[in-house]
Design an enzyme around this catalytic site. Structure first.
Site, PDB file in Angstrom:
ATOM      1  N   TYR A  23      -2.572  -0.142  10.184  1.00 28.33           N
ATOM      2  CA  TYR A  23      -2.571  -0.527   8.768  1.00 28.33           C
ATOM      3  C   TYR A  23      -1.278  -0.095   8.087  1.00 28.33           C
ATOM      4  O   TYR A  23      -0.635  -0.880   7.380  1.00 28.33           O
ATOM      5  CB  TYR A  23      -3.778   0.081   8.062  1.00 28.33           C
ATOM      6  CG  TYR A  23      -3.851  -0.264   6.592  1.00 28.33           C
ATOM      7  CD1 TYR A  23      -4.253  -1.533   6.187  1.00 28.33           C
ATOM      8  CD2 TYR A  23      -3.524   0.674   5.620  1.00 28.33           C
ATOM      9  CE1 TYR A  23      -4.327  -1.858   4.840  1.00 28.33           C
ATOM     10  CE2 TYR A  23      -3.597   0.361   4.275  1.00 28.33           C
ATOM     11  CZ  TYR A  23      -3.995  -0.907   3.886  1.00 28.33           C
ATOM     12  OH  TYR A  23      -4.053  -1.223   2.550  1.00 28.33           O
ATOM     13  N   SER A  38       0.843  -1.197   0.000  1.00 30.01           N
ATOM     14  CA  SER A  38       0.000   0.000   0.000  1.00 30.01           C
ATOM     15  C   SER A  38       0.873   1.240   0.000  1.00 30.01           C
ATOM     16  O   SER A  38       1.934   1.268   0.640  1.00 30.01           O
ATOM     17  CB  SER A  38      -0.914   0.040   1.226  1.00 30.01           C
ATOM     18  OG  SER A  38      -1.591   1.293   1.315  1.00 30.01           O
TER      19      SER A  38
END
Length: 247
Positions: free
Chosen positions: A156, A142
């Site tokens: 995250y 990501s």
């Protein structure tokens, strides 16, 4: 269909929806036999298998909860046994749990690490036992490993940052066998998790050089490149495909 991956076998962990499903379609269209790992989306996984078969490809759905190391290893072993080989591993399974650090539960933290980090290690460890020299491991990371511009994303972002270090180390370990290990790190992509018409879309676009969500097919194209022969000299890399989110 073309023959770029003719005779090769790919296991896609988290392959029933979103980026994983787009990758399964792409690799199958390019000649790979595709095993689609799923945790709970059996209907979606079987529908994708039928879609690929109808287009002339070969695919199978394999239940594999990314958070269960034993089940994930067993699933990868079963694919190698079924086809007699394993050439490509795509680690696409992921979870996104948000919350401020003073309220984020340890259960959510542990689950984030189990799916986003530990499963990548477990699947890679299982896959390389079956790979011949020149295999490919590709993780879906990501852009938040590079930039976390909003509150609540610490766990995250940490989990995706961990993959950057993991691929660098694994690339060194597996380099002598010609096995490459890389991350593809998307920015906002139009999926169920982050729809282009969602509540946060306008705010996200304001942070980007290209004012739009990416598509799962665009990410799958980068995965296909890394899985193919033209990327044989690319390893240990974290490749952004984020519309300039982290620019």
């Amino acid at each position: 269909m073309n023959t770029k991956f003719n005779g090769q076998v790919a296991f896609i962990n988290g392959g029933s929806r979103g980026i994983g499903a787009a990758t399964a379609r792409r690799l199958a269209r390019e000649g790979a036999k595709v095993a689609i790992g799923y945790a709970a989306s059996a209907i979606a996984a079987e529908a994708l298998v039928e879609e690929i078969r109808a287009a002339g490809g070969e695919a199978v759905a394999i239940k594999a909860d990314a958070a269960d190391a034993v089940a994930l290893t067993r699933a990868i072993d079963s694919v190698a046994d079924r086809y007699g080989r394993l050439d490509i591993l795509v680690n696409s399974a992921g979870v996104l749990r948000l919350g401020p650090v003073d309220q984020f539960s340890l259960e959510d933290f542990d689950h984030t690490v189990a799916v986003n980090v530990r499963a990548v290690f477990v699947a890679s460890q299982a896959a390389v036992k079956h790979m011949k020299d020149g295999g490919r491991i590709i993780n879906i990371g990501s852009t938040n490993a590079q930039r976390m511009p909003f509150e609540g994303g610490a766990a995250y972002a940490m989990s995706k940052s961990a993959l950057v270090g993991l691929v660098k180390g694994m690339a060194r370990d597996l380099g002598p066998r010609g096995i490459t290990v890389n991350n593809v790190s998307p920015g906002p992509v139009d999926t169920d998790m982050n729809p282009a018409e969602g509540d946060f879309a306008t705010a996200l676009h304001g942070l980007m050089a290209l004012k739009r969500h990416g598509t799962a097919d665009e990410v799958a194209a980068m995965v296909s490149y890394l899985a193919g022969p033209e990327a044989a000299f690319v390893t240990g890399a974290d490749l952004l495909i984020d519309g300039g989110f982290a620019a």
